[in-house]
Design a protein around this motif. Structure first.
Motif: not given
Length: 424
Positions: A243-262
């Motif tokens: 449970k350390i990731s949201p469900e159903s993230l699309g392309n680059d949504q994980d990158l966006a969270l990292f770049r946003a400090g989240k």
């Protein structure tokens, strides 16, 4: 294979401007300057560096050689090559991932490069042996290595310190740190994971760490094994169990969270280094070694290589110019490392300029890098597992036996169809 052929036909209709663009450039009427076309798939954060390298080459070879580059995304890129080379409209030189080289050689889309390598005095001993061996087919070399590009784990130094955690060195430590994040929407996630790209690449490292391989017996899918199933579980569990990731993230949504400090951690390729450097995040990088199986250091890597597409009519001047361009690119691959790509050339990696670059050496020990298993049927046999990985990452109750069995049958079917098409 029928579906693949349909894609190729469709791509031919879509890429007319791509092909026509390759005919432009700096050709002089008096013929004193040789113009060559160069196709590549570097459209991401590394694209600007590639463009700069070509511009530098053109400036240094002004009046002698002019290279006209064309870049499109990977899916369209390979369809363009496969549809245009057979009708004599391919480029003079092209980038090819190492795992596709044997396939293109098997289909007669590229020419043997032995004589070109010898004439340019390119030392193939300068490159990792496993890459060089993967580029050989039926006794001939078909490509010249350019780089190695692994995935790594980017981490937010500020967040990691705020949670009182040390930089993790294995899966257990990674999970312990990631679980200290809020792991709630709108807050900080431990390790957001896209269910699509680069999930198949992530899975391949996990497969290697559990002792598996992509291809068995030269042309059979290798993922429907216990190692393959354990590898999938190790990746999917990050979402469904840990449970350390949201469900159903699309392309680059994980990158966006990292770049946003989240996001505390982010699995991403070395080729996105330039993009992440432009963010305001104070970050570091750790290798994927021991992050899926704490007993294994292996990291799956891909390699960009240079190939020479088959031409309807050979042009000695263009071939010579293309080889000169490739040799220059290899010799200047230390600059390519600024985009995060790791030079295949040992000489480039030994240079003081390369050693002084931040981050690139943090992706792992090259001794732990593993290039994809050599096979002219790699794409057909292995890639059907990609959709299975997406399904498993999206569905907590996925049936691995059903998914892998169906993908294995599809892989065998694609291999058989290609063999029949080629008369093998």
């Amino acid at each position: 294979m029928k579906e693949k052929l349909k894609v190729a036909v469709t791509a031919l209709a879509l890429c007319s401007c791509f092909v026509l663009g390759a005919c432009g450039g700096g050709s002089k009427i008096n013929g004193s300057q040789v113009s060559i076309s160069y196709w590549n798939l570097n459209t991401g954060a590394d694209g600007a560096t590639m463009k700069s390298l070509v511009e530098q080459f053109n400036e240094e070879h002004k009046g002698k050689i002019y290279v006209t580059p064309q870049s499109v995304n990977e899916e369209i890129y390979y369809s363009n090559l496969e549809s245009n080379i057979p009708i004599g409209r391919g480029p003079d030189v092209a980038i090819l991932h190492s795992f596709r080289v044997q396939s293109y050689a098997n289909q007669g889309l590229i020419i043997p490069a032995d004589e070109l390598i010898e004439s340019a005095q390119i030392d193939m001993n300068d490159f990792p042996a496993q890459i060089v061996e993967s580029l050989e087919f039926e006794g001939n070399s078909y490509a010249i290595p350019f780089d190695m590009h692994p995935l790594g784990i980017y981490y937010n130094k500020t967040l990691l310190a705020s949670y009182g955690c040390e930089v993790p060195t294995n899966r257990e430590e990674l999970l312990a740190a990631a679980k200290k994040a809020d792991n709630e929407d709108g807050k900080v996630w431990g390790l957001p994971l896209s269910t699509r790209w680069p999930s198949e690449y992530t899975y391949t490292t996990a497969l290697h760490q559990f002792g598996g391989v992509e291809i068995l017996s030269g042309d059979q899918p290798g993922f429907n094994t216990q190692a393959g199933k354990d590898a999938l579980a190790s990746v999917a569990s990050l979402i469904h169990t840990e449970k350390i990731s949201p469900e159903s993230l699309g392309n680059d949504q994980d990158l966006a969270l990292f770049r946003a400090g989240k996001a505390l951690f982010h699995i991403q390729g070395s080729w996105m280094l330039s993009s992440i450097k432009k963010s305001s995040i104070d970050f570091g990088i750790i290798p994927l070694s021991r992050m899926f199986n704490s007993q294994s250091d292996e990291i799956a890597v891909r390699s960009h290589t240079f190939v020479f597409p088959k031409q309807r009519k050979e042009n000695a001047q263009k071939r010579e110019a293309a080889v000169e361009f490739v040799k220059w690119m290899v010799e200047n691959s230390g600059s390519w490392a600024e985009a995060g790509q790791i030079p295949a050339s040992q000489k480039a990696r030994d240079s003081e300029a390369y050693k002084a670059l931040p981050y690139v050496q943090d992706f792992g020990d090259i001794a732990n890098f593993r290039i994809g298993v050599s096979s002219p049927y790699y794409f057909e046999a292995y890639t059907p597992v990609y959709s299975c990985i997406t399904d498993a990452l999206q569905k907590p109750n996925y049936d691995v036996d059903s998914l892998f069995s169906a993908a294995e049958i599809e892989g065998q079917k694609l291999v058989k169809e290609l063999k029949e098409l080629l008369g093998k």
